[in-house]
Design an enzyme around this catalytic site. Structure first.
Site, mmCIF file in Angstrom:
data_model
loop_
_atom_site.group_PDB
_atom_site.id
_atom_site.type_symbol
_atom_site.label_atom_id
_atom_site.label_comp_id
_atom_site.label_asym_id
_atom_site.label_seq_id
_atom_site.Cartn_x
_atom_site.Cartn_y
_atom_site.Cartn_z
ATOM 1 C CG ASN A 170 -34.515 -49.161 13.129
ATOM 2 O OD1 ASN A 170 -34.868 -49.165 11.941
ATOM 3 N ND2 ASN A 170 -34.752 -50.167 13.953
ATOM 4 C CD GLU A 171 -26.814 -46.564 13.842
ATOM 5 O OE1 GLU A 171 -27.161 -45.763 14.730
ATOM 6 O OE2 GLU A 171 -25.853 -47.346 13.979
ATOM 7 N N PRO A 172 -29.887 -42.867 13.371
ATOM 8 C CG PRO A 172 -28.620 -41.323 14.570
ATOM 9 C CD PRO A 172 -28.667 -42.766 14.175
ATOM 10 C CB THR A 189 -23.205 -47.862 15.698
ATOM 11 O OG1 THR A 189 -24.265 -46.968 16.023
ATOM 12 C CG2 THR A 189 -23.659 -49.291 15.897
#
Ligand code: F6R
Length: 640
Positions: A170-172, A189
């Site tokens: 769950n990235e920014p 990442t």
């Protein structure tokens, strides 16, 4: 279970959470000790559920952080009979697209580290399928989510954290209520994943991940983080405001989460970094220096200009009360720093040495510089290396690993083709050329000959540099520690052979000084393993060998970090001319120039990075009020 990590096993000193911290966290001296406790918590939960005849639904993570937890669970299964029969596992994520059989897949990872070694039922293993077709993907994600819900949700979720603040993938930008879905990986990442994929261009751009909502519904969450690389994001996550830009901050709303950290990972937390701001401190010598350099930095004032009011306004009235006046304290701290500076890293012969970092005697010392890869010596301490040789010490360099995986195929092919010009019919050379030309995909391990060629390239580059620094070839040692020679990014465990090799070189040289890479940042990286090999050798040798009583160990930092000013115990200044000599020595490592394989997120070449870093160390000293040098190399003493 919360209790277990909380009180029974009291971790290191500063563990009371402070007003700054919005997530419960505990810090341990080592990631190993911490991982064992986390594994114990998981094991008790599994058994508790078994006693109640219930399934235990575990959410599992991949990456470097949970490896030791899995190792301990496997050990418990094998030695203590821990059964996984009632476990239903859901993995957080998988790259997309990704085939199960690919060694970079999380499917492969989980089987290699856990599932192949315990008695979990195959039908109870759930890992997002990275090979699902696009048109089935949406429904697939819904089903994954529903399957977890139907089982009553996750009893326990194990997490790591990415440098972007991602949990799962769950990235920014991820939403608080997000569910399992496909996402685009953040650039950072992908950079972090690049080494396992042999280059960023091979890292998938997408992944399937459980959502923040999925994770947050877990009854218990434990997040693991090791190493200094994570310290900044952990500070933001634990102390910052909840925000989609750091998705892990959503965990602040989860009432049963514990972050399990090692000392490096927690080093940016306010209570660790500036404890005087949150509580009254026991002012030992290192803490005083840390506080005073911090204050000087904060107020952009040289140490000798700090006033009583400066101390009182910044949580240090207790320190002032102990020390008398700012004037006394300032002079004391200034002198301490001043005494770290020396142009004589091997000690200044026939000089009074009570205020020097190194002993004057013996005036000619035997020195070993341990270099994890064949170039860390000149990158991290090329100036000091040069001085030691010029000042007449018997210097030896010991390259701990061959560094072969960091040589590109193109570079190796170049040398093989040159060699072919002279050995047209050589089977070996032709075999190497053929192997490289036919190499497909990024998961292929190099043949032994290709690895040997790559190692040989690095070896002769190293000799170029050491000869430039006037070191006789007989003083250059290539240890080829066995743990490194797997042909893949994943290294073997440290073995007796590694330690015996280290002991052997130390016993051959019988050094008065050892220099080594003190990279504590990456708990799984080669530098750390090389350091562990040295520490293990020192531990065994200190009582076995009389000469070890006279052997001092100095740690330099690798290409990525530097000691903070207050940590430095020996600062070796360099003139502009010496900086250029160091640059020249680094240039011999041609295979590591221009977009090297393991560049990380810093696109500067090694010599640029290190010049910036050495200049910055000098500037920091100057800002504290010390002499203005062109550059400084920094060392910290290790007491064993
Ligand atoms: C892995 C995962 C990621 C990692 C994170 C940290 O399943 O979901 O969130 O936990 O990227 O990775 P490491 O532990 O390798 O630093």
């Amino acid at each position: 279970m919360f209790q277990q990590l909380h009180t029974k096993h009291q971790p290191i000193g500063q563990f009371e959470n402070t007003r700054f911290e919005k997530i419960h966290n505990v810090t341990f001296k080592s990631s190993f000790e911490a991982s064992v406790l986390v594994a114990q918590e998981i094991a008790s939960l599994i058994k508790e559920k078994q006693d109640q005849n219930k399934k235990c639904v575990l959410g599992l993570a991949t990456g470097s952080s949970p490896i030791k937890v899995y190792e301990e669970l496997v050990r418990m299964h094998k030695e203590d009979g821990l059964s996984f029969e009632n476990v239903i596992a859901f993995n957080l994520d998988e790259y997309f697209p990704m085939d199960k059989s690919n060694i970079q897949s999380y499917f492969y990872f989980m089987h290699e580290h856990l599932f192949n070694h315990v008695n979990i039922l195959p039908e109870n293993i759930n890992i997002p399928n990275g090979a699902i077709s696009i048109d089935q993907l949406h429904q697939y994600c819904i089903d994954y989510e529903m399957k977890i819900k139907a089982l009553g949700g996750l009893d326990f979720q194990l997490l790591g954290i990415g440098r972007t603040g991602h949990i799962g993938f769950n990235e920014p930008g991820s939403h608080l209520n997000s569910g399992t879905r496909i996402i685009t990986l953040n650039h950072i990442t992908r950079i972090d994943a690049a080494p396992s994929f042999f280059g960023i261009e091979n890292v998938p751009r997408k992944a399937i991940t459980m959502g923040i909502g999925t994770v947050k519904d877990a009854k218990r969450i434990v997040l693991l983080a090791w190493g200094a690389n994570k310290n900044t994001i952990l500070k933001k996550t634990i102390e910052g405001d909840i925000s989609a830009t750091v998705p892990a901050t959503y965990l602040q709303q989860h009432g049963n989460t514990t972050f399990v950290l090692d000392e490096e990972a927690s080093s940016e937390l306010t209570r660790v970094k500036t404890p005087w701001l949150v509580k009254s401190c026991v002012w030992n010598a290192p803490l005083k220096l840390k506080a005073v350099t911090w204050l000087s930095n904060l107020l952009a004032k040289p140490i000798l200009k700090l006033t009583d009011q400066d101390y009182n306004d910044n949580g240090m009235s207790g320190l002032l009360a102990e020390e008398g006046t700012a004037y006394d304290l300032n002079i004391k701290m200034f002198n301490k720093l001043q005494h770290t500076i020396t142009g004589w890293p091997g000690g200044k012969p026939f000089a009074e040495d009570s205020n020097r970092p190194e002993r004057a005697n013996p005036s000619k010392k035997r020195v070993i510089i341990f270099s994890p890869h064949p170039d860390d010596d000149v990158i991290s301490m090329g100036g000091t290396f040069d001085r030691l040789v010029q000042q007449g010490h018997e210097v030896h360099v010991a390259y701990q690993t061959s560094g072969n995986i960091a040589v590109s195929d193109e570079e190796a092919l170049k040398f093989a083709e040159i060699s072919k010009e002279f050995n047209t019919d050589s089977k070996k050379v032709n075999g190497i050329i053929e192997f490289i030309k036919n190499k497909k995909g990024n998961d292929l391990v190099d043949s032994l000959d290709v690895r040997k060629l790559k190692g040989a390239i690095r070896k002769s580059e190293s000799l170029g540099a050491t000869r430039y620094l006037s070191l006789p070839d007989k003083n250059v040692h290539f240890l080829n520690l066995p743990f490194y020679e797997t042909g893949t990014i994943k290294k073997g465990n440290l073995s007796e052979d590694d330690i015996a090799t280290m002991k052997n070189i130390i016993d051959t040289v019988k050094p008065h000084q050892i220099f080594a890479a003190g990279d504590l940042a990456d708990p799984h990286g080669t530098h750390k393993v090389c350091l562990d090999a040295l520490f293990a050798a020192l531990e065994e040798m200190k009582s076995e060998k009389e000469y070890m009583k006279d052997c001092w160990v100095w740690l330099y930092r690798g290409a990525w970090h530097e000691w903070d000013s207050h940590e430095i115990e020996m600062a070796v200044p360099m003139s502009p001319e010496q900086v250029l000599r160091k640059r020249h020595a680094i240039f011999y490592h041609q295979s590591q120039k221009d977009g090297v394989m393991f560049q990380g997120d810093d696109s500067r070449e090694f010599w640029v990075r290190v010049e910036d870093r050495n200049r910055l160390t000098a500037k920091k000293y100057n800002d504290l009020g010390l002499t203005d040098y062109a550059a400084i190399e920094a060392f910290k003493r290790y007491h064993y």
